[in-house]
Structure formats: structure tokens, C-alpha cells
Design an enzyme around this catalytic site. Sequence first.
Site, mmCIF file in Angstrom:
data_model
loop_
_atom_site.group_PDB
_atom_site.id
_atom_site.type_symbol
_atom_site.label_atom_id
_atom_site.label_comp_id
_atom_site.label_asym_id
_atom_site.label_seq_id
_atom_site.Cartn_x
_atom_site.Cartn_y
_atom_site.Cartn_z
ATOM 1 N N ARG A 40 6.242 27.161 -30.264
ATOM 2 C CA ARG A 40 6.700 28.262 -29.419
ATOM 3 C C ARG A 40 5.802 29.470 -29.673
ATOM 4 O O ARG A 40 5.269 29.649 -30.766
ATOM 5 C CB ARG A 40 8.142 28.628 -29.758
ATOM 6 C CG ARG A 40 9.150 27.609 -29.332
ATOM 7 C CD ARG A 40 10.567 28.006 -29.809
ATOM 8 N NE ARG A 40 11.509 26.973 -29.449
ATOM 9 C CZ ARG A 40 11.763 25.893 -30.205
ATOM 10 N NH1 ARG A 40 11.134 25.738 -31.364
ATOM 11 N NH2 ARG A 40 12.635 24.988 -29.812
ATOM 12 N N LYS A 63 13.022 29.851 -34.222
ATOM 13 C CA LYS A 63 14.221 29.630 -33.413
ATOM 14 C C LYS A 63 15.223 28.686 -34.075
ATOM 15 O O LYS A 63 16.414 28.959 -34.096
ATOM 16 C CB LYS A 63 13.831 29.079 -32.035
ATOM 17 C CG LYS A 63 15.034 28.844 -31.136
ATOM 18 C CD LYS A 63 14.626 28.346 -29.770
ATOM 19 C CE LYS A 63 15.883 28.118 -28.916
ATOM 20 N NZ LYS A 63 15.531 27.633 -27.590
ATOM 21 N N HIS A 128 5.872 30.150 -22.300
ATOM 22 C CA HIS A 128 6.367 28.803 -22.583
ATOM 23 C C HIS A 128 5.511 27.720 -21.914
ATOM 24 O O HIS A 128 5.650 26.532 -22.227
ATOM 25 C CB HIS A 128 7.826 28.693 -22.133
ATOM 26 C CG HIS A 128 8.735 28.186 -23.198
ATOM 27 N ND1 HIS A 128 8.758 28.699 -24.477
ATOM 28 C CD2 HIS A 128 9.639 27.182 -23.178
ATOM 29 C CE1 HIS A 128 9.648 28.038 -25.182
ATOM 30 N NE2 HIS A 128 10.186 27.102 -24.422
ATOM 31 N N ARG A 131 3.557 25.487 -24.462
ATOM 32 C CA ARG A 131 4.393 24.452 -25.104
ATOM 33 C C ARG A 131 4.709 23.334 -24.110
ATOM 34 O O ARG A 131 4.672 22.159 -24.453
ATOM 35 C CB ARG A 131 5.670 25.113 -25.632
ATOM 36 C CG ARG A 131 6.623 24.183 -26.346
ATOM 37 C CD ARG A 131 7.722 25.021 -26.998
ATOM 38 N NE ARG A 131 8.912 24.276 -27.322
ATOM 39 C CZ ARG A 131 9.119 23.628 -28.448
ATOM 40 N NH1 ARG A 131 8.172 23.600 -29.378
ATOM 41 N NH2 ARG A 131 10.259 22.998 -28.683
ATOM 42 N N HIS A 154 14.141 18.557 -29.416
ATOM 43 C CA HIS A 154 15.158 18.459 -28.370
ATOM 44 C C HIS A 154 16.218 17.461 -28.806
ATOM 45 O O HIS A 154 15.936 16.534 -29.567
ATOM 46 C CB HIS A 154 14.532 18.016 -27.048
ATOM 47 C CG HIS A 154 13.699 19.066 -26.397
ATOM 48 N ND1 HIS A 154 12.843 18.804 -25.348
ATOM 49 C CD2 HIS A 154 13.572 20.394 -26.630
ATOM 50 C CE1 HIS A 154 12.247 19.907 -24.972
ATOM 51 N NE2 HIS A 154 12.668 20.896 -25.734
ATOM 52 N N TYR A 163 12.362 19.377 -19.279
ATOM 53 C CA TYR A 163 11.620 20.487 -19.871
ATOM 54 C C TYR A 163 10.134 20.442 -19.516
ATOM 55 O O TYR A 163 9.535 21.463 -19.167
ATOM 56 C CB TYR A 163 11.810 20.459 -21.389
ATOM 57 C CG TYR A 163 11.074 21.534 -22.130
ATOM 58 C CD1 TYR A 163 11.568 22.832 -22.194
ATOM 59 C CD2 TYR A 163 9.877 21.272 -22.775
ATOM 60 C CE1 TYR A 163 10.900 23.830 -22.876
ATOM 61 C CE2 TYR A 163 9.197 22.255 -23.458
ATOM 62 C CZ TYR A 163 9.714 23.530 -23.507
ATOM 63 O OH TYR A 163 9.040 24.519 -24.183
#
Length: 180
Positions: A40, A63, A128, A131, A154, A163
Site C-alpha cells: 500500500r 493498515k 491504489h 497495488r 484478502h 479488487y
Amino acid sequence: MNLVQPIRDKETLQEIKKFLKETNERNYILFLLGIYTGLRISDILLLRVRDVEGWNIFIKEKKTGKPRDIKMPSELKKAIRNYIKGKPKDEFLIKSREGKNKPITRGMAYVILNQIADEFGLERIGTHSLRKTYGYQHYKQFNDVVSLQKLLNHSDPKETLVYIGIEQDSMNDQQRKIRW
């Protein structure tokens, strides 16, 4: 909702790398870190020279708090080796021009990526996107959603496919092929 997209075209990725290498080494390293590690942007911006001196990048994700141990591909390692030559170990890798030793902000990273998007005619690009590009290209190369799911932390393979835009690609292909 306006979701950011991965950069799907490999030729475009090569052109962006070439452009950044010739115009701005810091932004080149930022881009490479994003597309080769899947980190990230918040984790990339916290990296210091000492974090990238070996072949692996070992961090605790901001995160999730989960540890990540990332083996750098040779192109990334070579670029970083040249970039950090002579820099102090505690210096931020993606250093701001403002202040003594501060990383650029997430907002500045967004500005940099949008300048790249404008230069290359890309839409829906944000921080993002790097990523997601990593995820998309990893999936296309290895076709292994379970490994990618673990790499991206995930909880479900379906979440990973949504995603990285694979599910959207599939729906777009079906929509394009419909005949009445």
C-alpha cells in the site's frame, strides 16, 4: 463510486518506467515499489534506506499490523541499489523536497500518479492503482488467485478478483459479446 483501476497494459507499464527513469528517479522508485511489491502507498512512503538494503523488504503493514517479507525482483533491487548509494540509512526512500527528512505525503503521491496518468492517457488512476497493478499482473502471469489473496492479505479469493479488476474485465467481455 469512482474506483481506481490497475494499469493493465504491459507495454504502457514499460513506457511509464522508461519515462520516469529518464525524468525523476524518486518517482521511478515509487512506481517500481508499487508495481513490484504490492505494498500500500502508506507502507511505501514509510520505507527508509535501511529497509531496502538487502534483497528483502521486511515490514509490518500499517493498515493490518501483519508482517510482510517481500523478496525484491532483480529490476527493483538494481534500481534501488543505485538510488540509495551514499544515502544515510535513516533517510526516507521517497523523500519530500520540503523539510529535512520527511517522506512525500499520500496527496503528493496521488498528484505524481495523476501526472503519469495524464502523460499516458490513463483514466481512474490513484495511489491504489500501483497495488492493483501488481495484483492484476501477478494474476495474469501466474493465474493463482489463492497465492495472490495471501500476498494482498484478502480474506476471500472473490474479493481479490474484484479488487484487481478481473471480475470487471469478465463482465465487460460478456457485455461486449452479447448479440440479439
